[in-house]
Design a protein around this motif. Structure first.
Motif, PDB file in Angstrom:
ATOM      1  N   MET A 163       0.764  -1.307  -0.040  1.00 26.08           N
ATOM      2  CA  MET A 163      -0.105  -0.029   0.071  1.00 26.08           C
ATOM      3  C   MET A 163       0.730   1.252   0.033  1.00 26.08           C
ATOM      4  O   MET A 163       0.653   2.033   0.892  1.00 26.08           O
ATOM      5  N   GLN A 165       0.189   3.819  -1.672  1.00 24.79           N
ATOM      6  CA  GLN A 165      -0.566   4.838  -1.577  1.00 24.79           C
ATOM      7  C   GLN A 165      -0.983   5.434  -0.297  1.00 24.79           C
ATOM      8  O   GLN A 165      -1.213   6.784  -0.283  1.00 24.79           O
ATOM      9  N   ILE A 203      -5.440   7.544  -1.214  1.00 19.47           N
ATOM     10  CA  ILE A 203      -5.214   6.234  -1.257  1.00 19.47           C
ATOM     11  C   ILE A 203      -6.171   5.742  -2.533  1.00 19.47           C
ATOM     12  O   ILE A 203      -6.087   4.869  -3.334  1.00 19.47           O
ATOM     13  N   THR A 207      -5.085   4.617  -6.166  1.00 18.20           N
ATOM     14  CA  THR A 207      -5.257   3.237  -6.346  1.00 18.20           C
ATOM     15  C   THR A 207      -6.089   3.209  -7.827  1.00 18.20           C
ATOM     16  O   THR A 207      -5.687   2.045  -8.775  1.00 18.20           O
ATOM     17  N   ALA A 225      -1.773  -1.034  -4.590  1.00 16.28           N
ATOM     18  CA  ALA A 225      -3.006  -1.067  -4.012  1.00 16.28           C
ATOM     19  C   ALA A 225      -3.871  -1.920  -5.086  1.00 16.28           C
ATOM     20  O   ALA A 225      -4.703  -2.902  -4.651  1.00 16.28           O
ATOM     21  N   TYR A 228      -2.756  -5.435  -5.178  1.00 20.27           N
ATOM     22  CA  TYR A 228      -3.056  -5.972  -3.702  1.00 20.27           C
ATOM     23  C   TYR A 228      -4.584  -6.488  -3.758  1.00 20.27           C
ATOM     24  O   TYR A 228      -4.931  -7.689  -3.424  1.00 20.27           O
TER      25      TYR A 228
END
Length: 312
Positions: A163, A165, A203, A207, A225, A228
Motif C-alpha cells: 500500500m 498509496q 489512497i 489506486t 494497492a 493487492y
C-alpha cells in the motif's frame, strides 16, 4: 534501435497538446516534464487539501473568505513541491521506470536529462518551495518542515509494501493541516480529521491510477494497492472513498461550520460515488480519466467550504 537523447517525446498520460509540448523551448521541455508541468493534475491534487483547509479555517474563524494571499502561496508552493517531489521520485525510480512501458520515455530513463541535471533541478524547485513556506507564521513553517521525512521515504515504498498509496497520502494530504495552521497558528481536531480524509481520498484515487500499470507492475515487481486488491479493487476504492467522505463530514462537525459544510461534504461524496460506479479494472484509459476527475471533486469541496464562509 538507437534513441536520440534529444528526441522530443512525452509520456502517454500527459495532457495532449499541452503548452509544454507546443511552446516551451526545446531545451526546457525535459525539465518541465520532470516537474510534471504537462500533467497538472498532480499539483492540483497536492494543492486542493491546502485550499480545503484554508476555506474551512476561514469559515470556522468567521471570515467571509479564505485569505487570498494564502491561496496564491499554496498554489505556487504546490506546483514547486510537486515538481521537486516528482523529480526526486524519478531519480530514485530511474531504473524501474526504464522497465515500464508508461514510464520508460520519462526524461531520466530516456537520457534526455542527466542525473546531475535532475539533482540540481530538485534543489532549485525546493528553493522556491522554501521561499513560499517562509511567508507563513512560525508554526506553519515548522509544520511544513515536518513533512520532509515522509516525502523522502515515499519513492522507496513501492518496493516493500503493498500500500504505497498510504504513504503517498501522508505526503499529498499534508496541506489539509497547513491551511488551518496558516489561519490560526495551531492545529485542532477539524484539520486532523480533514487530513485523515485527504489521506483516504488519496489512497482511493491513486489506486484507480495504478490500474493502468497492473501488468507492468507485476512484471517488474512493483507493489500497489491495485495489484493487492485485484478483482476486489472496486469495493476497496469504494471503502476508502466512503471513509474519506465520512471524515470530511467529521471535520465539518468539529469546525462548527454548519449545514453548508455538510452539503459540500455530500456533493464531494456524490462525485466519489460516481467514480466508483463507472470505474472498470480492465479499462486503463477510463482509470486515467477518473483519476483526473478528482480535481473537480476537490474543487467542489473547496467551493462548498468557501460558500460556507461567505454565508457564515
Amino acid at each position: 534501435m538507437f534513441r536520440s537523447p534529444f528526441a522530443d517525446k512525452g509520456v502517454p498520460d500527459a495532457v495532449k497538446g499541452h503548452w509544454v509540448d507546443r511552446n516551451a523551448p526545446m531545451f526546457l521541455r525535459p525539465y518541465l516534464r520532470l516537474a510534471r508541468i504537462e500533467r497538472p493534475i498532480g499539483w492540483w491534487l497536492l494543492l486542493l487539501p491546502c485550499w480545503w483547509s484554508a476555506a474551512l479555517a476561514a469559515a470556522a474563524a468567521g471570515a467571509s473568505y479564505p485569505d487570498p494571499w494564502h491561496l496564491v502561496l499554496f498554489l505556487i508552493g504546490a506546483v514547486a513541491m510537486r515538481g521537486a517531489g516528482s523529480t526526486y521520485n524519478d531519480i530514485v525510480d530511474r531504473e524501474l521506470d526504464a522497465r515500464v512501458a508508461r514510464t520508460r520515455d520519462r526524461p531520466l530513463p530516456s537520457g534526455r536529462v542527466s542525473l546531475r541535471g535532475a539533482v540540481i533541478f530538485v534543489g532549485l524547485q525546493c528553493l522556491v518551495g522554501l521561499l513560499v513556506l517562509l511567508q507563513f507564521n512560525a508554526f506553519t513553517i515548522a509544520l511544513g518542515f515536518a513533512s520532509i521525512g515522509i516525502v523522502l521515504f515515499y519513492p522507496f515504498m513501492k518496493r516493500f509494501i503493498w500500500m504505497p498509496q498510504f504513504v503517498l497520502g501522508l505526503c499529498f494530504a499534508w496541506g489539509a493541516l497547513m491551511g488551518w495552521a496558516a489561519e490560526f497558528g495551531a492545529l485542532a481536531l477539524a484539520p486532523l480529521l480533514l487530513y485523515a480524509a485527504a489521506i483516504t481520498w488519496t489512497i482511493g484515487f491513486d489506486t484507480i491510477y495504478a490500474i493502468q500499470d497492473i501488468e507492468d507492475d507485476e512484471i517488474v515487481g512493483i507493489k500497489s494497492a491495485a495489484r493487492y486488491f485485484g478483482e476486489n479493487v472496486k469495493p476497496a476504492v469504494a471503502g476508502f472513498y466512503a471513509l474519506s467522505a465520512a471524515l470530511v463530514a467529521g471535520a465539518v462537525a468539529a469546525s462548527g461550520v454548519g449545514l453548508i459544510g455538510y452539503l459540500a461534504a455530500a456533493a464531494f461524496a456524490a462525485h466519489l460515488a460516481w467514480q466508483v460506479v463507472t470505474m472498470d479494472r480492465a479499462d486503463g484509459p477510463r482509470a486515467l480519466k477518473l483519476f483526473r476527475s478528482n480535481r473537480d471533486a476537490g474543487l467542489i469541496l473547496f467551493a462548498g467550504f468557501s460558500l460556507a464562509a461567505l454565508l457564515g
